[in-house]
Design an enzyme around this catalytic site. Sequence first.
Site, PDB file in Angstrom:
ATOM      1  N   THR A 214       0.839  -1.193   0.000  1.00 34.66           N
ATOM      2  CA  THR A 214       0.000   0.000   0.000  1.00 34.66           C
ATOM      3  C   THR A 214       0.874   1.244   0.000  1.00 34.66           C
ATOM      4  O   THR A 214       2.049   1.198   0.391  1.00 34.66           O
ATOM      5  CB  THR A 214      -0.887   0.074   1.257  1.00 34.66           C
ATOM      6  OG1 THR A 214      -0.050   0.230   2.425  1.00 34.66           O
ATOM      7  CG2 THR A 214      -1.758  -1.152   1.397  1.00 34.66           C
ATOM      8  N   ASP A 215       0.285   2.359  -0.417  1.00 38.22           N
ATOM      9  CA  ASP A 215       0.902   3.641  -0.120  1.00 38.22           C
ATOM     10  C   ASP A 215       0.764   3.865   1.384  1.00 38.22           C
ATOM     11  O   ASP A 215      -0.022   3.201   2.056  1.00 38.22           O
ATOM     12  CB  ASP A 215       0.223   4.763  -0.912  1.00 38.22           C
ATOM     13  CG  ASP A 215       1.116   5.985  -1.077  1.00 38.22           C
ATOM     14  OD1 ASP A 215       2.091   6.125  -0.300  1.00 38.22           O
ATOM     15  OD2 ASP A 215       0.850   6.801  -1.970  1.00 38.22           O
ATOM     16  N   TRP A 216       1.520   4.792   1.924  1.00 44.41           N
ATOM     17  CA  TRP A 216       1.567   4.976   3.370  1.00 44.41           C
ATOM     18  C   TRP A 216       0.196   5.415   3.900  1.00 44.41           C
ATOM     19  O   TRP A 216      -0.343   6.439   3.490  1.00 44.41           O
ATOM     20  CB  TRP A 216       2.636   5.998   3.712  1.00 44.41           C
ATOM     21  CG  TRP A 216       3.975   5.381   4.043  1.00 44.41           C
ATOM     22  CD1 TRP A 216       4.769   5.726   5.101  1.00 44.41           C
ATOM     23  CD2 TRP A 216       4.679   4.332   3.361  1.00 44.41           C
ATOM     24  NE1 TRP A 216       5.905   4.947   5.107  1.00 44.41           N
ATOM     25  CE2 TRP A 216       5.878   4.081   4.061  1.00 44.41           C
ATOM     26  CE3 TRP A 216       4.390   3.553   2.234  1.00 44.41           C
ATOM     27  CZ2 TRP A 216       6.790   3.098   3.671  1.00 44.41           C
ATOM     28  CZ3 TRP A 216       5.296   2.572   1.836  1.00 44.41           C
ATOM     29  CH2 TRP A 216       6.473   2.359   2.552  1.00 44.41           C
ATOM     30  N   GLY A 218      -2.530   4.002   3.236  1.00 46.83           N
ATOM     31  CA  GLY A 218      -3.583   3.738   2.263  1.00 46.83           C
ATOM     32  C   GLY A 218      -4.637   2.805   2.836  1.00 46.83           C
ATOM     33  O   GLY A 218      -4.360   2.001   3.742  1.00 46.83           O
TER      34      GLY A 218
END
Length: 267
Positions: A214-216, A218
Amino acid sequence: MTLDEKASLTAGIDLWHTAAVPRLGIPSVKFTDGPNGARGGTDGFLSVTPSLCIPSATALGATWDPGLVAEASAAVARQALDKGARVLLAPTVNLHRHPLWGRNFEAFSEDPLLTAKLAVAYIRGVQGQGVIATVKHLVGNETEFERYTSSSVIDERTLRELYLLPFEHAVKVAGVLAIMTSYNRVNGAHVPDTSRLLSEIVRREWGFEGFVMTDWYGLSNTVVAAGAGLDLEMPGPARSFGATLGEAVRAGLVAEAVLDASVERML
């Protein structure tokens, strides 16, 4: 490995590190931000450590020079190693679509083919130094406004010919080892929860053998994301994955074979 040990590998332990399993000699792995420099370890998101700064991706895109891009990215990768990091969160291959997009400087171009060619060069430069490159943000992340809740509505042909093209080259030509999902939804669904993107296209169609994160901070749904093909939630402490995923396996909501596949990719 115990179930708890396997589950621990699916989530970060802090802002920049994965979990270790000392009993089995599995180390914690450090990540670092990019793409125009290696942040290294910092307190939160503060930029408090000196770092080599290469030209922004937009400036590199203006050169039309893959060789130069590879040289620049290799320098960033060497500095990542100097800072103890083995995973670089770069390159960004989203497309320039609006002058007010806050991350235009991180991306190469409005043109998908130029972006793809330079992304391949960037990835080869990084991974040639023994650092994992992370192509991001899959997919349709061309705005910062309401990025956690917005939905990019993209028809199939446009998705394939524009927005997915750089990611496809990153996987099939450059052999990128990590993919980061975007904050936004695509056609109404968050990417970490979308099996068609992660499993059907990226893995089965393109043959991707690395891991998906995931993005941070997310958003992802524990059961749905595990089934869709998400491997790692960042950063820690875990919310959807980690111990929560382990409990979902115990409850019979996620097959242990699904967890095993993610752990194998992470290892």
